[in-house]
Motif scaffolding. Structure first.
Motif, PDB file in Angstrom:
ATOM      1  N   LEU A  83      27.730  -1.305 -13.766  1.00  0.00           N
ATOM      2  CA  LEU A  83      28.195   0.031 -13.093  1.00  0.00           C
ATOM      3  C   LEU A  83      28.601  -0.521 -11.737  1.00  0.00           C
ATOM      4  O   LEU A  83      27.449  -0.975 -10.874  1.00  0.00           O
ATOM      5  N   ASP A  84      29.723   0.257 -11.141  1.00  0.00           N
ATOM      6  CA  ASP A  84      29.922  -0.170  -9.870  1.00  0.00           C
ATOM      7  C   ASP A  84      29.574   1.078  -8.714  1.00  0.00           C
ATOM      8  O   ASP A  84      29.470   0.780  -7.634  1.00  0.00           O
ATOM      9  N   VAL A  85      29.837   2.129  -9.499  1.00  0.00           N
ATOM     10  CA  VAL A  85      29.751   3.383  -8.662  1.00  0.00           C
ATOM     11  C   VAL A  85      28.828   4.518  -9.181  1.00  0.00           C
ATOM     12  O   VAL A  85      29.203   4.625 -10.463  1.00  0.00           O
ATOM     13  N   LEU A 130      23.682  -1.222 -11.697  1.00  0.00           N
ATOM     14  CA  LEU A 130      24.350  -1.351 -10.565  1.00  0.00           C
ATOM     15  C   LEU A 130      24.012  -2.651  -9.875  1.00  0.00           C
ATOM     16  O   LEU A 130      24.808  -3.375  -8.983  1.00  0.00           O
ATOM     17  N   ARG A 131      22.865  -3.357 -10.180  1.00  0.00           N
ATOM     18  CA  ARG A 131      22.257  -4.497  -9.509  1.00  0.00           C
ATOM     19  C   ARG A 131      23.602  -5.761 -10.272  1.00  0.00           C
ATOM     20  O   ARG A 131      23.671  -6.940  -9.367  1.00  0.00           O
ATOM     21  N   LYS A 132      24.203  -5.510 -11.386  1.00  0.00           N
ATOM     22  CA  LYS A 132      25.011  -6.437 -11.962  1.00  0.00           C
ATOM     23  C   LYS A 132      26.329  -6.235 -11.243  1.00  0.00           C
ATOM     24  O   LYS A 132      27.417  -6.950 -11.594  1.00  0.00           O
ATOM     25  N   SER A 133      26.702  -5.236 -10.309  1.00  0.00           N
ATOM     26  CA  SER A 133      27.980  -5.265  -9.620  1.00  0.00           C
ATOM     27  C   SER A 133      27.945  -5.988  -8.470  1.00  0.00           C
ATOM     28  O   SER A 133      26.924  -6.516  -8.040  1.00  0.00           O
ATOM     29  N   LYS A 134      29.230  -6.510  -8.024  1.00  0.00           N
ATOM     30  CA  LYS A 134      29.324  -7.606  -6.933  1.00  0.00           C
ATOM     31  C   LYS A 134      29.283  -6.553  -5.531  1.00  0.00           C
ATOM     32  O   LYS A 134      29.080  -6.867  -4.539  1.00  0.00           O
ATOM     33  N   ASP A 187      20.574  -6.320  -1.448  1.00  0.00           N
ATOM     34  CA  ASP A 187      21.498  -6.292  -2.779  1.00  0.00           C
ATOM     35  C   ASP A 187      22.824  -6.104  -2.710  1.00  0.00           C
ATOM     36  O   ASP A 187      23.864  -6.181  -3.644  1.00  0.00           O
ATOM     37  N   GLY A 188      23.287  -5.548  -1.346  1.00  0.00           N
ATOM     38  CA  GLY A 188      24.578  -5.334  -1.107  1.00  0.00           C
ATOM     39  C   GLY A 188      25.007  -4.139  -1.814  1.00  0.00           C
ATOM     40  O   GLY A 188      26.338  -3.749  -1.772  1.00  0.00           O
ATOM     41  N   ILE A 189      23.920  -3.258  -2.014  1.00  0.00           N
ATOM     42  CA  ILE A 189      24.327  -1.870  -2.517  1.00  0.00           C
ATOM     43  C   ILE A 189      24.328  -0.848  -1.336  1.00  0.00           C
ATOM     44  O   ILE A 189      23.287  -0.743  -0.766  1.00  0.00           O
TER      45      ILE A 189
END
Length: 248
Positions: A83-85, A130-134, A187-189
């Motif tokens: 999930l990205d957003v 979400l952690r799997k998103s870049k 994590d860049g989130i």
């Protein structure tokens, strides 16, 4: 199957601001998932978006129900893999009581369960995806009524506004926004809160205010912010369309 387009989940997305957010993200190239308590209404809303060329899907999601939230997360993991957003849009508000001294504790609890605990229930369930998103983005639908600074300012347009329980729930949400942003920054989130402004929706009795499309703009802007965009912020949109930072 590898999904190259960004993947977004919007809660409370079968109508109003939530549907407008999904529509705008879809138009920007996102695959959008409409998280809806009533799946039949969600399916109808997804069909509406599909009809204008948006890759839209509905998933049953009641933010107050842990089993429903877990099931939705499992479905997106199976179908999308990431999930990205995440736009935590679902919210609850009751008509204001004559005074805070008379406000229903039951109604206050129900608003906190949706506006605060429901948001955290969803966010915690979807964090693994979400952690799997870049470059994941989380957007919290707050309110201009949440600002402690404005509540204490006699010059503010919110000085005389009641809605004690609702305002308190959104203020609590703002604090969780900041805490999550700090925790997830490595994590860049990016995590931000938005004020949609006074918007004419079912929640506001379809009274005065701008359109849901205008109310959706700050959430969409933060959902699509670049790598150097803000985090731990509270924003609204100026009439020009530019993001403006608000007082916590």
């Amino acid at each position: 199957m590898i999904h190259t387009s960004p993947i977004a989940l919007v809660t409370g997305a079968n109508k109003g601001i939530g549907l407008a957010i999904a529509r705008q993200l879809g138009a920007a190239g996102h695959t959008v998932w409409l998280g809806c308590r009533d799946i039949s209404r969600g399916v109808m809303a997804a069909r509406e978006l599909l009809g204008i060329g948006i890759d839209a899907h509905a998933v049953q999601l009641d933010v107050k129900d842990g089993a429903s939230v877990s099931s939705a997360a499992q479905i997106l993991e199976s179908e999308m893999g990431r999930l990205d957003v995440l736009v935590n849009n679902a919210g609850l508000m009751f008509a204001p009581s004559p005074s805070l001294a008379e406000e229903s504790i039951d109604e206050m609890q129900r608003m906190f369960d949706t506006n605060v605990f429901g948001v955290m229930r969803v966010t915690q369930a979807f964090l693994p995806l979400l952690r799997k998103s870049k470059a994941a983005r989380i957007v919290m639908m707050s309110s201009g009524l949440s600002s402690l600074t404005d509540a204490l300012d006699m010059r503010s347009e919110t000085w005389t506004v009641g809605f004690g329980g609702y305002c308190a729930s959104k203020t609590a949400l703002n604090m969780l926004t900041v805490k999550l942003a700090k925790e997830l920054e490595p994590d860049g989130i990016k995590v931000n809160a938005v004020d949609p402004g006074l918007t004419s929706t079912d929640m506001t009795g379809n009274g005065p205010g701008h359109s849901p499309e205008d109310g959706a703009r700050p959430a969409v802007a933060l959902a699509t912010t670049h790598a150097y965009g803000p985090t731990a912020g509270f924003f609204a949109c100026a009439p020009s369309g530019e993001l403006v930072q608000k007082n916590w």
